[in-house]
Design a protein around this motif. Structure first.
Motif, PDB file in Angstrom:
ATOM      1  N   LYS A 109       0.826  -1.210   0.000  1.00  0.00           N
ATOM      2  CA  LYS A 109       0.000   0.000   0.000  1.00  0.00           C
ATOM      3  C   LYS A 109       0.856   1.254   0.000  1.00  0.00           C
ATOM      4  CE  LYS A 109      -3.923  -1.951   2.534  1.00  0.00           C
ATOM      5  NZ  LYS A 109      -4.655  -1.888   3.808  1.00  0.00           N
ATOM      6  N   ASN A 110       0.687   2.040  -1.029  1.00  0.00           N
ATOM      7  CA  ASN A 110       1.352   3.353  -1.122  1.00  0.00           C
ATOM      8  C   ASN A 110       2.837   3.275  -0.797  1.00  0.00           C
ATOM      9  OD1 ASN A 110      -1.535   3.929   0.604  1.00  0.00           O
ATOM     10  ND2 ASN A 110      -1.297   4.798  -1.444  1.00  0.00           N
ATOM     11  N   VAL A 111       3.513   2.308  -1.370  1.00  0.00           N
ATOM     12  CA  VAL A 111       4.938   2.136  -1.056  1.00  0.00           C
ATOM     13  C   VAL A 111       5.807   3.041  -1.926  1.00  0.00           C
ATOM     14  CG1 VAL A 111       6.891   0.519  -1.157  1.00  0.00           C
ATOM     15  CG2 VAL A 111       4.740  -0.177  -0.066  1.00  0.00           C
ATOM     16  N   PHE A 112       6.647   3.810  -1.248  1.00  0.00           N
ATOM     17  CA  PHE A 112       7.638   4.683  -1.884  1.00  0.00           C
ATOM     18  C   PHE A 112       9.020   4.234  -1.440  1.00  0.00           C
ATOM     19  CE2 PHE A 112       5.292   8.531  -3.422  1.00  0.00           C
ATOM     20  CZ  PHE A 112       4.021   8.222  -2.953  1.00  0.00           C
ATOM     21  N   LYS A 113       9.991   4.334  -2.349  1.00  0.00           N
ATOM     22  CA  LYS A 113      11.377   4.102  -1.966  1.00  0.00           C
ATOM     23  C   LYS A 113      12.272   5.084  -2.691  1.00  0.00           C
ATOM     24  CE  LYS A 113      15.101   2.073  -0.370  1.00  0.00           C
ATOM     25  NZ  LYS A 113      15.439   2.091   1.067  1.00  0.00           N
ATOM     26  N   THR A 114      12.991   5.860  -1.901  1.00  0.00           N
ATOM     27  CA  THR A 114      13.984   6.787  -2.455  1.00  0.00           C
ATOM     28  C   THR A 114      15.352   6.382  -1.936  1.00  0.00           C
ATOM     29  OG1 THR A 114      12.351   8.558  -2.460  1.00  0.00           O
ATOM     30  CG2 THR A 114      14.653   9.225  -2.612  1.00  0.00           C
ATOM     31  N   SER A 147      27.537  16.377  -1.830  1.00  0.00           N
ATOM     32  CA  SER A 147      26.237  16.497  -2.499  1.00  0.00           C
ATOM     33  C   SER A 147      25.566  15.122  -2.531  1.00  0.00           C
ATOM     34  CB  SER A 147      26.433  16.992  -3.931  1.00  0.00           C
ATOM     35  OG  SER A 147      27.182  16.042  -4.652  1.00  0.00           O
ATOM     36  N   ASN A 148      24.311  15.074  -2.130  1.00  0.00           N
ATOM     37  CA  ASN A 148      23.586  13.810  -2.142  1.00  0.00           C
ATOM     38  C   ASN A 148      22.687  13.718  -3.362  1.00  0.00           C
ATOM     39  OD1 ASN A 148      24.730  12.831   0.158  1.00  0.00           O
ATOM     40  ND2 ASN A 148      23.092  13.568   1.496  1.00  0.00           N
ATOM     41  N   ARG A 149      22.629  12.515  -3.924  1.00  0.00           N
ATOM     42  CA  ARG A 149      21.775  12.316  -5.066  1.00  0.00           C
ATOM     43  C   ARG A 149      20.612  11.430  -4.650  1.00  0.00           C
ATOM     44  NH1 ARG A 149      22.298   9.698 -10.284  1.00  0.00           N
ATOM     45  NH2 ARG A 149      23.120   8.012  -9.008  1.00  0.00           N
ATOM     46  N   GLU A 150      19.412  11.799  -5.043  1.00  0.00           N
ATOM     47  CA  GLU A 150      18.250  10.996  -4.690  1.00  0.00           C
ATOM     48  C   GLU A 150      17.717  10.273  -5.911  1.00  0.00           C
ATOM     49  OE1 GLU A 150      15.216  13.097  -2.635  1.00  0.00           O
ATOM     50  OE2 GLU A 150      16.467  13.329  -0.844  1.00  0.00           O
ATOM     51  N   THR A 151      17.464   8.990  -5.753  1.00  0.00           N
ATOM     52  CA  THR A 151      16.840   8.217  -6.825  1.00  0.00           C
ATOM     53  C   THR A 151      15.510   7.700  -6.316  1.00  0.00           C
ATOM     54  OG1 THR A 151      19.022   7.425  -7.482  1.00  0.00           O
ATOM     55  CG2 THR A 151      17.128   6.237  -8.389  1.00  0.00           C
ATOM     56  N   VAL A 152      14.429   8.130  -6.969  1.00  0.00           N
ATOM     57  CA  VAL A 152      13.118   7.605  -6.586  1.00  0.00           C
ATOM     58  C   VAL A 152      12.927   6.288  -7.343  1.00  0.00           C
ATOM     59  CG1 VAL A 152      10.634   8.022  -6.460  1.00  0.00           C
ATOM     60  CG2 VAL A 152      12.251   9.939  -6.250  1.00  0.00           C
ATOM     61  N   ALA A 153      13.019   5.185  -6.620  1.00  0.00           N
ATOM     62  CA  ALA A 153      12.928   3.864  -7.263  1.00  0.00           C
ATOM     63  C   ALA A 153      11.481   3.382  -7.332  1.00  0.00           C
ATOM     64  CB  ALA A 153      13.784   2.856  -6.509  1.00  0.00           C
ATOM     65  N   LEU A 154      10.700   3.680  -6.298  1.00  0.00           N
ATOM     66  CA  LEU A 154       9.296   3.253  -6.275  1.00  0.00           C
ATOM     67  C   LEU A 154       8.435   4.427  -5.866  1.00  0.00           C
ATOM     68  CD1 LEU A 154       9.716  -0.140  -4.326  1.00  0.00           C
ATOM     69  CD2 LEU A 154       9.330   0.131  -6.800  1.00  0.00           C
ATOM     70  N   GLU A 155       7.334   4.606  -6.589  1.00  0.00           N
ATOM     71  CA  GLU A 155       6.467   5.748  -6.306  1.00  0.00           C
ATOM     72  C   GLU A 155       5.022   5.281  -6.177  1.00  0.00           C
ATOM     73  OE1 GLU A 155       7.006   9.951  -8.110  1.00  0.00           O
ATOM     74  OE2 GLU A 155       5.505   8.908  -9.318  1.00  0.00           O
ATOM     75  N   LEU A 203       5.210  -2.894 -14.151  1.00  0.00           N
ATOM     76  CA  LEU A 203       5.728  -1.657 -13.552  1.00  0.00           C
ATOM     77  C   LEU A 203       6.252  -0.742 -14.649  1.00  0.00           C
ATOM     78  CD1 LEU A 203       7.789  -2.778 -10.394  1.00  0.00           C
ATOM     79  CD2 LEU A 203       5.414  -2.046 -10.506  1.00  0.00           C
ATOM     80  N   SER A 204       6.105   0.557 -14.420  1.00  0.00           N
ATOM     81  CA  SER A 204       6.584   1.545 -15.393  1.00  0.00           C
ATOM     82  C   SER A 204       8.062   1.831 -15.164  1.00  0.00           C
ATOM     83  CB  SER A 204       5.795   2.834 -15.210  1.00  0.00           C
ATOM     84  OG  SER A 204       6.063   3.354 -13.924  1.00  0.00           O
ATOM     85  N   SER A 205       8.684   2.477 -16.151  1.00  0.00           N
ATOM     86  CA  SER A 205      10.061   2.945 -16.013  1.00  0.00           C
ATOM     87  C   SER A 205      10.182   3.841 -14.785  1.00  0.00           C
ATOM     88  CB  SER A 205      10.470   3.773 -17.221  1.00  0.00           C
ATOM     89  OG  SER A 205      10.454   2.984 -18.368  1.00  0.00           O
ATOM     90  N   ARG A 206      11.418   3.971 -14.300  1.00  0.00           N
ATOM     91  CA  ARG A 206      11.656   4.707 -13.066  1.00  0.00           C
ATOM     92  C   ARG A 206      11.022   6.078 -13.064  1.00  0.00           C
ATOM     93  NH1 ARG A 206      17.412   5.556 -12.766  1.00  0.00           N
ATOM     94  NH2 ARG A 206      17.014   7.758 -12.935  1.00  0.00           N
ATOM     95  N   PRO A 207      10.382   6.499 -11.987  1.00  0.00           N
ATOM     96  CA  PRO A 207      10.131   5.700 -10.798  1.00  0.00           C
ATOM     97  C   PRO A 207       9.075   4.622 -11.028  1.00  0.00           C
ATOM     98  CG  PRO A 207       9.020   7.810 -10.596  1.00  0.00           C
ATOM     99  CD  PRO A 207       9.823   7.859 -11.858  1.00  0.00           C
ATOM    100  N   GLY A 208       9.319   3.441 -10.442  1.00  0.00           N
ATOM    101  CA  GLY A 208       8.407   2.323 -10.633  1.00  0.00           C
ATOM    102  C   GLY A 208       7.041   2.574 -10.021  1.00  0.00           C
ATOM    103  N   ARG A 209       6.026   2.395 -10.861  1.00  0.00           N
ATOM    104  CA  ARG A 209       4.628   2.473 -10.411  1.00  0.00           C
ATOM    105  C   ARG A 209       3.902   1.340 -11.086  1.00  0.00           C
ATOM    106  NH1 ARG A 209       2.615   8.146  -9.344  1.00  0.00           N
ATOM    107  NH2 ARG A 209       0.670   6.995  -9.333  1.00  0.00           N
TER     108      ARG A 209
END
Ligand SMILES: Nc1ncnc2c1ncn2[C@@H]1O[C@H](COP(=O)(O)OP(=O)(O)O)[C@@H](O)[C@H]1O
Ligand SMILES: [Mg+2]
Length: 270
Positions: free
Chosen positions: A12-17, A26-34, A218-224
């Protein structure tokens, strides 16, 4: 949190960054799951398919309890997953067997938390070897086995904990085509015999249609979750049947749409 009756797993409503440290702080963020949402019913065989980088492995690792999610709920039998446990059996593409242990001791490792006596454990190991057609190979070590046999040991070990859910990440992806199709057929029989709930990952449309009750794209990044296809074909399925080919085409179209490349039919190739 209430779980709908018959649902083994609820996402349910899982997000992963992922936050990775770059140079100079400098930090880089990758949204893997949205905002990923789906459920799997008890005994159902569900496959996740999606382009490379769509977060399939990340999602499996989260369900296995090996990665933290950023937010959302992962409920197994209505309980939040927070860490690994024997209620989930895991099989990965690269045969994660202990090379120094025999086949039986690799399987015994999967049994360690069940509190069985030595005799009970030995009997269970014999049953599991039988399940994966490896009777007589218990004393062998992984290097003496073919790739397909190693993967059957990995499957036996995943079953050893008598899990509620099997999580399989491209388990046949490193095998040659012929070994791959015999393992698909064997694994289907094992699944039918044991009635386990399975969440499987592949990038092969044909494998997904051959094995699954339902395919989640699942769609291309971010995965949905882009779409879902229910596979109603009777089992065992014949990949050269026109009806099979039609469903395969439908899933390939959904995958191409989710990949953002309408004309890409490379998914047909394996
Ligand atoms: N440990 C990690 N640290 C940073 N980024 C990661 C990590 N694992 C995966 N990713 C990124 O998350 C995205 C999804 O990866 P992954 O789950 O492996 O996709 P898939 O299995 O669908 O190919 C990719 O962009 C990948 O680079
Ligand atoms: Mg992956």
């Amino acid at each position: 949190m209430p779980t709908a009756p018959g649902n083994k797993l609820e996402i349910k409503n899982v997000f992963k960054t992922f936050v990775t440290e770059g140079s100079f702080g400098s930090n880089r963020e990758t949204v893997a799951l949205e905002d990923v949402n789906f459920h799997i019913r008890e005994g159902e065989f569900v496959t996740l398919i999606g382009p490379s980088g769509s977060g399939k492995s990340t999602l499996l690792m989260i369900i296995a309890g090996l990665f933290d999610k950023t937010s959302g709920d992962v409920l197994l039998d209505g309980k939040q997953v927070v860490e690994p446990g024997i209620d989930r059996g895991v099989v990965f593409q690269d045969f994660a067997l202990f090379p120094w242990l025999t086949v039986e001791d690799n399987i015994r490792f999967g049994l360690r938390k069940r509190g069985l006596s030595r005799a009970e454990a030995d009997a269970t190991i014999a049953e599991l070897l039988e399940l994966v057609s490896l009777t007589g190979f218990g004393k062998h070590r992984p290097h003496e086995l073919s790739g397909g046999m190693k993967q059957r040991v990995a499957i036996a070990r995943a079953f050893a904990g008598d899990p509620e859910l099997l999580l399989m990440d491209e388990p046949f992806g490193a095998l040659d085509a012929q070994t791959r199709s015999s393992l698909q057929r064997e694994f289907q029989e094992i699944w039918q015999r044991t009635g386990k709930t399975v969440l499987f990952v592949t990038h092969s449309v044909r494998e997904a249609v051959y094995l699954s009750d339902r395919v989640i794209v699942l769609s291309s990044r971010p995965g949905r979750v882009a779409s879902e296809v229910t596979i109603d074909l009777p089992r065992p399925r014949a990949v050269f049947d026109p009806e099979f080919a039609e469903v395969e085409r439908q899933v390939a179209m959904e995958l191409a749409a989710a990949s953002g490349s309408g004309s890409d039919i490379s998914a047909f190739s394996d």
